[in-house]
Design a protein around this motif. Structure first.
Motif, PDB file in Angstrom:
ATOM      1  N   TYR A 197       0.855  -1.189   0.000  1.00 40.41           N
ATOM      2  CA  TYR A 197       0.000   0.000   0.000  1.00 40.41           C
ATOM      3  C   TYR A 197       0.886   1.233   0.000  1.00 40.41           C
ATOM      4  O   TYR A 197       2.021   1.201   0.481  1.00 40.41           O
ATOM      5  CB  TYR A 197      -0.953   0.020   1.212  1.00 40.41           C
ATOM      6  N   THR A 221      -2.806   4.550  -2.931  1.00 38.54           N
ATOM      7  CA  THR A 221      -3.737   3.431  -2.708  1.00 38.54           C
ATOM      8  C   THR A 221      -5.209   3.876  -2.610  1.00 38.54           C
ATOM      9  O   THR A 221      -6.078   3.207  -3.176  1.00 38.54           O
ATOM     10  CB  THR A 221      -3.304   2.616  -1.477  1.00 38.54           C
ATOM     11  N   PRO A 222      -5.532   4.981  -1.927  1.00 40.70           N
ATOM     12  CA  PRO A 222      -6.957   5.361  -1.883  1.00 40.70           C
ATOM     13  C   PRO A 222      -7.559   5.552  -3.275  1.00 40.70           C
ATOM     14  O   PRO A 222      -8.748   5.343  -3.479  1.00 40.70           O
ATOM     15  CB  PRO A 222      -6.945   6.675  -1.101  1.00 40.70           C
ATOM     16  N   GLN A 223      -6.713   5.945  -4.232  1.00 40.20           N
ATOM     17  CA  GLN A 223      -7.212   6.206  -5.581  1.00 40.20           C
ATOM     18  C   GLN A 223      -7.172   4.966  -6.482  1.00 40.20           C
ATOM     19  O   GLN A 223      -8.103   4.714  -7.232  1.00 40.20           O
ATOM     20  CB  GLN A 223      -6.367   7.302  -6.214  1.00 40.20           C
ATOM     21  N   ALA A 253     -11.582  10.587   8.149  1.00 35.69           N
ATOM     22  CA  ALA A 253     -11.602   9.391   7.291  1.00 35.69           C
ATOM     23  C   ALA A 253     -12.998   9.104   6.730  1.00 35.69           C
ATOM     24  O   ALA A 253     -13.130   8.509   5.663  1.00 35.69           O
ATOM     25  CB  ALA A 253     -11.088   8.188   8.069  1.00 35.69           C
ATOM     26  N   SER A 280     -11.514  12.223   0.531  1.00 35.18           N
ATOM     27  CA  SER A 280     -11.600  11.874  -0.886  1.00 35.18           C
ATOM     28  C   SER A 280     -10.429  10.969  -1.260  1.00 35.18           C
ATOM     29  O   SER A 280      -9.493  10.784  -0.474  1.00 35.18           O
ATOM     30  CB  SER A 280     -11.559  13.142  -1.736  1.00 35.18           C
ATOM     31  N   ALA A 281     -10.470  10.435  -2.477  1.00 35.17           N
ATOM     32  CA  ALA A 281      -9.387   9.561  -2.946  1.00 35.17           C
ATOM     33  C   ALA A 281      -8.078  10.331  -3.123  1.00 35.17           C
ATOM     34  O   ALA A 281      -7.028   9.725  -3.293  1.00 35.17           O
ATOM     35  CB  ALA A 281      -9.786   8.905  -4.261  1.00 35.17           C
ATOM     36  N   SER A 330      -4.703  11.103   1.878  1.00 32.36           N
ATOM     37  CA  SER A 330      -4.421   9.976   2.773  1.00 32.36           C
ATOM     38  C   SER A 330      -3.479  10.448   3.865  1.00 32.36           C
ATOM     39  O   SER A 330      -3.011  11.591   3.855  1.00 32.36           O
ATOM     40  CB  SER A 330      -3.888   8.756   2.018  1.00 32.36           C
TER      41      SER A 330
END
Ligand SMILES: Cc1cc2nc3c(=O)[nH]c(=O)nc-3n(C[C@H](O)[C@H](O)[C@H](O)COP(=O)(O)OP(=O)(O)OC[C@H]3O[C@@H](n4cnc5c(N)ncnc54)[C@H](O)[C@@H]3O)c2cc1C
Length: 146
Positions: free
Chosen positions: A22, A26-28, A107, A111-112, A115
């Motif tokens: 990760y 990673t969020p995107q 959290a 948004s993506a 982080s």
């Protein structure tokens, strides 16, 4: 262009990728393993195998660390036209609860493009315990600070 990597620059690519991996993107885009297009793997018997969604699919989906060295990784890359914003935010230990409450609230709606990592460390100059946040924002400092 950028791909999903780890969050530090001193670990390798091989273990990161076959272990999942990760990073800041990673969020995107998901884990490193999610954007792996193809791997070349050498088996114990010396066969050199190409593994992807259509060839040697059992190894592509499930090999992990266990079936032989991966000698080539093909990963997706994504356009990264703008600068990113980051830094260090350092707080004293009594702020642990409000800090985690704020992080949990953030959290819920992050948004993506956002982080963070929160960890405990004894940074210089005092080398006493501190709460450290590394924020990440895919955009300008002005937008990030909002
Ligand atoms: C300071 C630090 C920060 C970290 N931060 C992150 C992070 O942000 N995100 C994250 O996901 N992880 C993180 N990790 C964990 C890190 O991703 C794993 O330790 C990873 O295994 C490191 O990759 P490496 O190639 O250096 O692995 P190694 O330590 O060299 O190997 C780990 C395992 O992977 C196997 N392996 C390595 N290369 C290959 C290959 N080419 N083919 C097949 N097997 C292979 C090895 O045989 C071994 O079993 C961090 C670790 C440290 C120490």
């Amino acid at each position: 262009m950028a791909t999903v990597g780890g969050t530090v620059n001193h670990t390798g690519v091989g273990g990161l990728t076959v272990g999942g991996g990760y990073g800041w993107l990673t969020p995107q885009y998901g884990l490193v393993i999610d954007i792996l297009e193809e791997a070349e793997l050498v088996t114990a018997s010396g066969n050199i195998l190409t593994c992807n969604e259509t060839e040697n699919t059992n190894l592509f989906w499930g090999a992990g660390h266990n079936f032989g060295p991966v000698t080539s990784f093909t990963l997706k890359v994504f356009p990264r036209p703008n600068p990113i914003w980051s830094g260090l935010l350092v707080y004293p230990p009594p702020l642990l609860t409000p800090l985690f409450d704020a992080a949990a609230k953030w959290a819920e709606t992050a948004s993506a493009d956002e982080s963070t990592i929160i960890f405990m460390a004894c940074p210089p100059p005092a080398f006493t315990p501190r709460l450290v946040i590394i924020p990440f924002y895919n955009g300008s400092a002005e937008e990030a600070k909002k």
